[in-house]
Design a protein around this motif. Structure first.
Motif, short mmCIF file in Angstrom:
data_model
loop_
_atom_site.label_atom_id
_atom_site.label_comp_id
_atom_site.label_asym_id
_atom_site.label_seq_id
_atom_site.Cartn_x
_atom_site.Cartn_y
_atom_site.Cartn_z
N ALA A 32 0.82 -1.21 0.00
CA ALA A 32 0.00 0.00 0.00
C ALA A 32 0.84 1.25 0.00
O ALA A 32 0.44 2.29 -0.54
CB ALA A 32 -0.90 0.00 1.24
N VAL A 33 2.03 1.16 0.58
CA VAL A 33 2.82 2.38 0.77
C VAL A 33 3.15 3.00 -0.59
O VAL A 33 3.19 4.22 -0.74
CB VAL A 33 4.10 2.08 1.61
N ILE A 34 3.31 2.17 -1.60
CA ILE A 34 3.71 2.68 -2.92
C ILE A 34 2.59 3.54 -3.52
O ILE A 34 2.84 4.51 -4.22
CB ILE A 34 4.12 1.51 -3.86
N SER A 35 1.34 3.15 -3.24
CA SER A 35 0.21 3.89 -3.79
C SER A 35 0.20 5.34 -3.31
O SER A 35 -0.03 6.26 -4.07
CB SER A 35 -1.09 3.19 -3.40
N GLY A 36 0.48 5.53 -2.02
CA GLY A 36 0.51 6.88 -1.47
C GLY A 36 1.78 7.64 -1.85
O GLY A 36 1.79 8.87 -1.96
N ALA A 37 2.88 6.90 -2.03
CA ALA A 37 4.17 7.54 -2.28
C ALA A 37 4.39 7.90 -3.74
O ALA A 37 5.16 8.81 -4.05
CB ALA A 37 5.29 6.63 -1.78
N LEU A 38 3.73 7.17 -4.67
CA LEU A 38 4.01 7.39 -6.11
C LEU A 38 3.91 8.84 -6.57
O LEU A 38 4.79 9.31 -7.29
CB LEU A 38 3.11 6.50 -6.99
N LEU A 157 -4.18 5.00 5.60
CA LEU A 157 -4.57 6.08 6.52
C LEU A 157 -3.38 6.97 6.86
O LEU A 157 -3.46 8.19 6.82
CB LEU A 157 -5.16 5.49 7.81
N ILE A 158 -2.24 6.32 7.18
CA ILE A 158 -1.04 7.08 7.53
C ILE A 158 -0.60 7.93 6.33
O ILE A 158 -0.28 9.11 6.47
CB ILE A 158 0.08 6.13 8.01
N ASN A 159 -0.61 7.33 5.13
CA ASN A 159 -0.23 8.07 3.92
C ASN A 159 -1.11 9.30 3.74
O ASN A 159 -0.65 10.37 3.36
CB ASN A 159 -0.38 7.20 2.67
N TYR A 160 -2.40 9.10 4.00
CA TYR A 160 -3.37 10.19 3.81
C TYR A 160 -3.02 11.38 4.71
O TYR A 160 -3.05 12.53 4.31
CB TYR A 160 -4.78 9.67 4.10
N PHE A 161 -2.65 11.06 5.97
CA PHE A 161 -2.33 12.14 6.91
C PHE A 161 -0.94 12.73 6.69
O PHE A 161 -0.70 13.89 6.99
CB PHE A 161 -2.49 11.65 8.36
N LEU A 288 -5.86 10.12 -2.53
CA LEU A 288 -5.42 9.44 -1.31
C LEU A 288 -6.60 9.04 -0.43
O LEU A 288 -6.56 8.04 0.27
CB LEU A 288 -4.41 10.30 -0.54
N PHE A 289 -7.66 9.83 -0.50
CA PHE A 289 -8.87 9.46 0.25
C PHE A 289 -9.46 8.17 -0.33
O PHE A 289 -9.94 7.30 0.42
CB PHE A 289 -9.90 10.58 0.23
N GLU A 290 -9.42 8.03 -1.66
CA GLU A 290 -9.91 6.79 -2.30
C GLU A 290 -9.13 5.58 -1.78
O GLU A 290 -9.70 4.52 -1.57
CB GLU A 290 -9.76 6.86 -3.83
N THR A 291 -7.81 5.75 -1.59
CA THR A 291 -7.02 4.60 -1.11
C THR A 291 -7.51 4.17 0.27
O THR A 291 -7.53 2.99 0.59
CB THR A 291 -5.49 4.90 -1.02
N VAL A 292 -7.95 5.15 1.08
CA VAL A 292 -8.46 4.82 2.42
C VAL A 292 -9.78 4.06 2.33
O VAL A 292 -9.98 3.03 2.99
CB VAL A 292 -8.62 6.10 3.29
N SER A 293 -10.69 4.54 1.48
CA SER A 293 -11.98 3.83 1.37
C SER A 293 -11.78 2.42 0.79
O SER A 293 -12.46 1.47 1.20
CB SER A 293 -13.01 4.63 0.55
N ILE A 294 -10.81 2.29 -0.13
CA ILE A 294 -10.49 0.95 -0.66
C ILE A 294 -10.02 0.05 0.48
O ILE A 294 -10.43 -1.10 0.60
CB ILE A 294 -9.40 1.06 -1.76
N GLY A 295 -9.17 0.61 1.35
CA GLY A 295 -8.66 -0.17 2.49
C GLY A 295 -9.76 -0.63 3.43
O GLY A 295 -9.77 -1.77 3.90
N ILE A 296 -10.73 0.25 3.67
CA ILE A 296 -11.83 -0.09 4.59
C ILE A 296 -12.71 -1.19 4.00
O ILE A 296 -13.02 -2.19 4.65
CB ILE A 296 -12.68 1.16 4.92
N VAL A 297 -13.11 -1.02 2.73
CA VAL A 297 -13.96 -2.03 2.07
C VAL A 297 -13.24 -3.38 2.02
O VAL A 297 -13.81 -4.43 2.29
CB VAL A 297 -14.32 -1.54 0.64
#
Length: 448
Positions: A32-38, A157-161, A288-297
């Motif tokens: 997941a970290v790559i998605s936020g970092a790209l 979540l951490i990436n988002y913040f 980045l918010f989308e990545t969080v909702s993906i994580g929750i689902v």
């Protein structure tokens, strides 16, 4: 089974399953970290589509090496030392990635992190399958998938913040991987060695001592007898034994399912969330918010799958998943093609994630951990997992290139076709495995 006292200690088994499954958390983190970092890395290293794909995929190449090493270590020294080494490699590489100054060093360290992930991806499910009684094995091996998913969600979540903390946010995103790896390392020191490995190594008393912690005297004697039976006449089998005619059907199923779990395309959604939503005009914050909702689902539906894998069975879940994804991708590709509203795209992305999380995600790992005979489980799992990581590399490496040539939507038509082919394969070739001991499965799958 009747409603009197269970013949095994559920709390203890779940405890050791959770600790060994922390290796899955590390996998989820790196994934997941790559998605936020790209978005940050593109600017830091001025990435073109080929480098973007290679940087993302370098983890998978490390995973392949990790699987090769893990098999050797697990057979020779035991499952536990292998898990410790995986945690250590992971902790060191997380720090190194965070401090990296150039692209080459970054990719090298991401490759190193992959070695740790690859080792954990092979050893965690194998260890859990070997310490769990048959009737809860599916659920327990799925704990590994649960921790993968938790790793993805917490990291998103951490990436988002962290995203608002400036251009060096990506360094913190990667550096924080040290925390779970140190927790994992400490946890592994507390785990017992796998009783199946101890029996194989001729350390019968130690194996019985571990089994006594897991279950009743009756459970201990039944398990010991079953393991002894499966190990009788066992010579040190050469690696080529994996390709023997009697094992080939199981091996083929293992490889195809592993490759299919990756080429079904869902990991593009996990790794390139920002790219997909950027193509329909979302801002970085929305991406980045989308990545969080993906994580929750992903988390919610993984939990549902865990409760069903030993009830509904492996096969029905795999069939529903593959066909469902095929249909959803066609809709998703169409929506991306006509530049639909990000909200609408988001709905279908989340539907695809939930379908995958309930089916192919956990069940593939469960099947790989249980369809191979005891004698070659280590080597055969390794072959299946190397296939899985190779397919993952191909998937994430080709996506930026395909997306540039065909548009972001193009690859999804391809993934829809792959999912339909997967559905046909599962329908014709995959048998149900729920509720049978590893030794019974060996009788049913191989000898008939």
């Amino acid at each position: 089974m009747s409603h009197q006292k269970k013949p095994y200690n559920s709390v203890y088994i779940i405890g050791i399953s959770f600790i060994s499954a922390l290796g899955g958390y590390l996998f989820g983190f790196d994934f997941a970290v790559i998605s936020g970092a790209l978005p940050f890395l593109r600017q830091e290293f001025l990435l073109d589509p080929v480098w973007e794909g290679f940087l993302t995929g370098s983890l998978a190449l490390g995973c392949i090496v990790g699987c090769l090493i893990a098999g050797r270590i697990a057979e020779k020294y035991g499952r536990r030392p292998g898990l410790m080494l995986a945690a250590l490699i992971f902790a060191v590489s997380s720090v190194a990635i965070a401090l990296s100054t150039g692209l080459t060093f970054f990719v090298t360290m991401r490759f190193a992190a992959g070695i740790g992930v690859g080792m954990a991806s092979m050893l965690c499910p194998m260890y859990i399958a070997e310490v769990s009684p048959a009737e809860v094995r599916g659920r327990n091996v799925s704990i590994n998938q649960l921790t993968v998913v938790l790793g993805i969600l917490v990291t998103n979540l951490i990436n988002y913040f962290l995203a608002d903390t400036g251009p060096d946010a990506w360094r913190w995103m990667f550096g924080l991987g040290t925390v779970p790896s140190v927790i994992f390392l400490i946890g592994v020191t507390w785990l017992p060695e796998s009783p199946r490995w101890l029996m194989k190594a001729g350390r019968h008393e130690q194996a019985k001592a571990v089994l006594r912690k897991i279950g009743s005297p009756e459970f201990v004697s039944n398990t010991v007898t079953a393991i002894e039976k499966s190990l009788t006449g066992e010579k040190k089998l050469p690696f080529r034994a994996v390709f023997e005619k009697s094992v080939r059907p199981a091996l083929l199923i293992g490889i195809v399912l592993a490759v299919f779990q990756q080429l079904c395309g869902i990991n593009v959604v996990f790794n390139y969330t920002s790219t997909i939503f950027e193509s329909v005009g979302s801002s970085l914050d929305q991406q980045l918010f989308e990545t969080v909702s993906i994580g929750i689902v992903n988390l919610v539906f993984t939990i549902i799958a865990m409760s069903q894998v030993d009830k509904l069975g492996r096969r029905p879940l795999m069939l529903i998943g593959s066909l469902g994804l095929s249909v959803l991708y066609i809709v998703l590709a169409f929506l991306l093609q006509i530049q639909a509203a990000p909200g609408l795209v988001s709905i279908f992305v989340l539907l695809a994630i939930s379908t995958y999380a309930m089916s192919l995600a956990p069940v593939t790992w469960v099947l790989i951990s249980e369809i191979f005979p005891n004698k070659i489980r280590g080597s055969a799992s390794m072959v299946a997992l190397i296939s899985l990581w190779s397919a993952y590399f191909i998937l994430v490496f080709t996506f930026p290139i395909l997306a540039k040539k065909l548009g972001t939507y193009g690859p999804f038509y391809l993934y829809a076709a792959i999912c339909f082919l997967g559905f046909l394969f599962i329908k014709t070739r995959v048998k149900e495995t729920k509720g049978q001991t590893l030794e019974e499965l060996e009788d049913n799958l191989i000898r008939h």
